[in-house]
Motif scaffolding. Structure first.
Motif, PDB file in Angstrom:
ATOM      1  N   ALA A 145       0.830  -1.207   0.000  1.00  0.00           N
ATOM      2  CA  ALA A 145       0.000   0.000   0.000  1.00  0.00           C
ATOM      3  C   ALA A 145       0.865   1.257   0.000  1.00  0.00           C
ATOM      4  O   ALA A 145       0.624   2.185  -0.776  1.00  0.00           O
ATOM      5  N   VAL A 146       1.871   1.280   0.848  1.00  0.00           N
ATOM      6  CA  VAL A 146       2.767   2.440   0.917  1.00  0.00           C
ATOM      7  C   VAL A 146       3.495   2.625  -0.413  1.00  0.00           C
ATOM      8  O   VAL A 146       3.599   3.735  -0.929  1.00  0.00           O
ATOM      9  N   GLN A 147       3.952   1.536  -0.988  1.00  0.00           N
ATOM     10  CA  GLN A 147       4.719   1.628  -2.237  1.00  0.00           C
ATOM     11  C   GLN A 147       3.872   2.159  -3.394  1.00  0.00           C
ATOM     12  O   GLN A 147       4.387   2.886  -4.248  1.00  0.00           O
ATOM     13  N   VAL A 148       2.584   1.806  -3.426  1.00  0.00           N
ATOM     14  CA  VAL A 148       1.743   2.242  -4.557  1.00  0.00           C
ATOM     15  C   VAL A 148       0.852   3.428  -4.213  1.00  0.00           C
ATOM     16  O   VAL A 148       0.094   3.910  -5.052  1.00  0.00           O
ATOM     17  N   GLY A 149       0.921   3.910  -2.981  1.00  0.00           N
ATOM     18  CA  GLY A 149       0.222   5.131  -2.606  1.00  0.00           C
ATOM     19  C   GLY A 149      -1.261   4.992  -2.320  1.00  0.00           C
ATOM     20  O   GLY A 149      -2.040   5.889  -2.645  1.00  0.00           O
ATOM     21  N   ILE A 194      -5.717  -2.518  -0.623  1.00  0.00           N
ATOM     22  CA  ILE A 194      -5.035  -3.766  -0.994  1.00  0.00           C
ATOM     23  C   ILE A 194      -5.867  -4.957  -0.528  1.00  0.00           C
ATOM     24  O   ILE A 194      -6.050  -5.930  -1.270  1.00  0.00           O
ATOM     25  N   MET A 195      -6.405  -4.877   0.685  1.00  0.00           N
ATOM     26  CA  MET A 195      -7.239  -5.949   1.222  1.00  0.00           C
ATOM     27  C   MET A 195      -8.448  -6.185   0.312  1.00  0.00           C
ATOM     28  O   MET A 195      -8.756  -7.323  -0.046  1.00  0.00           O
ATOM     29  N   ARG A 196      -9.117  -5.115  -0.094  1.00  0.00           N
ATOM     30  CA  ARG A 196     -10.300  -5.241  -0.960  1.00  0.00           C
ATOM     31  C   ARG A 196      -9.924  -5.767  -2.344  1.00  0.00           C
ATOM     32  O   ARG A 196     -10.662  -6.552  -2.937  1.00  0.00           O
ATOM     33  N   LEU A 197      -8.772  -5.348  -2.850  1.00  0.00           N
ATOM     34  CA  LEU A 197      -8.306  -5.881  -4.133  1.00  0.00           C
ATOM     35  C   LEU A 197      -8.087  -7.384  -4.050  1.00  0.00           C
ATOM     36  O   LEU A 197      -8.502  -8.128  -4.942  1.00  0.00           O
ATOM     37  N   LEU A 219      -3.325   2.217 -10.972  1.00  0.00           N
ATOM     38  CA  LEU A 219      -3.063   1.406  -9.781  1.00  0.00           C
ATOM     39  C   LEU A 219      -2.653  -0.004 -10.179  1.00  0.00           C
ATOM     40  O   LEU A 219      -1.712  -0.566  -9.595  1.00  0.00           O
ATOM     41  N   ALA A 220      -3.304  -0.573 -11.168  1.00  0.00           N
ATOM     42  CA  ALA A 220      -2.939  -1.920 -11.628  1.00  0.00           C
ATOM     43  C   ALA A 220      -1.495  -1.952 -12.131  1.00  0.00           C
ATOM     44  O   ALA A 220      -0.739  -2.883 -11.822  1.00  0.00           O
ATOM     45  N   VAL A 221      -1.100  -0.932 -12.877  1.00  0.00           N
ATOM     46  CA  VAL A 221       0.282  -0.853 -13.381  1.00  0.00           C
ATOM     47  C   VAL A 221       1.255  -0.697 -12.217  1.00  0.00           C
ATOM     48  O   VAL A 221       2.286  -1.379 -12.158  1.00  0.00           O
ATOM     49  N   ASP A 222       0.939   0.187 -11.270  1.00  0.00           N
ATOM     50  CA  ASP A 222       1.821   0.392 -10.113  1.00  0.00           C
ATOM     51  C   ASP A 222       1.981  -0.894  -9.311  1.00  0.00           C
ATOM     52  O   ASP A 222       3.091  -1.240  -8.886  1.00  0.00           O
ATOM     53  N   ILE A 223       0.896  -1.615  -9.112  1.00  0.00           N
ATOM     54  CA  ILE A 223       0.955  -2.879  -8.366  1.00  0.00           C
ATOM     55  C   ILE A 223       1.765  -3.905  -9.141  1.00  0.00           C
ATOM     56  O   ILE A 223       2.618  -4.601  -8.574  1.00  0.00           O
ATOM     57  N   SER A 224       1.518  -3.988 -10.433  1.00  0.00           N
ATOM     58  CA  SER A 224       2.261  -4.920 -11.282  1.00  0.00           C
ATOM     59  C   SER A 224       3.765  -4.688 -11.176  1.00  0.00           C
ATOM     60  O   SER A 224       4.544  -5.631 -11.028  1.00  0.00           O
TER      61      SER A 224
END
Length: 68
Positions: A23-27, A33-36, A47-52
């Motif tokens: 969560a911290v890394q992707v802002g 993150i839990m809901r995702l 957000l999907a790109v940042d998480i990837s």
């Protein structure tokens, strides 16, 4: 019923990251993150790109959308 499958938890754990770390890394908040991970939240493309990038995994391996 979610309209997609999310394999984020698998890849997050492979990187030895907590939900908070990611969560911290992707802002976003940890709750996002839990809901995702429960496929209760459909992420924006950014957000999907940042998480990837954070878990070093292609988007299509994390977020699985059925072909209709």
């Amino acid at each position: 019923m979610p309209d997609f499958e999310c394999r984020l938890k698998k890849y997050r754990l492979l990187k030895e990251m907590t939900q908070e770390d990611l969560a911290v890394q992707v802002g976003v908040r940890r709750e996002t993150i839990m809901r995702l991970e429960k496929a209760q939240y459909n992420p924006s493309l950014k957000l999907a790109v940042d998480i990837s990038r954070a878990v070093d995994t292609p988007i299509e391996d994390i977020f699985i959308f059925p072909i209709e």
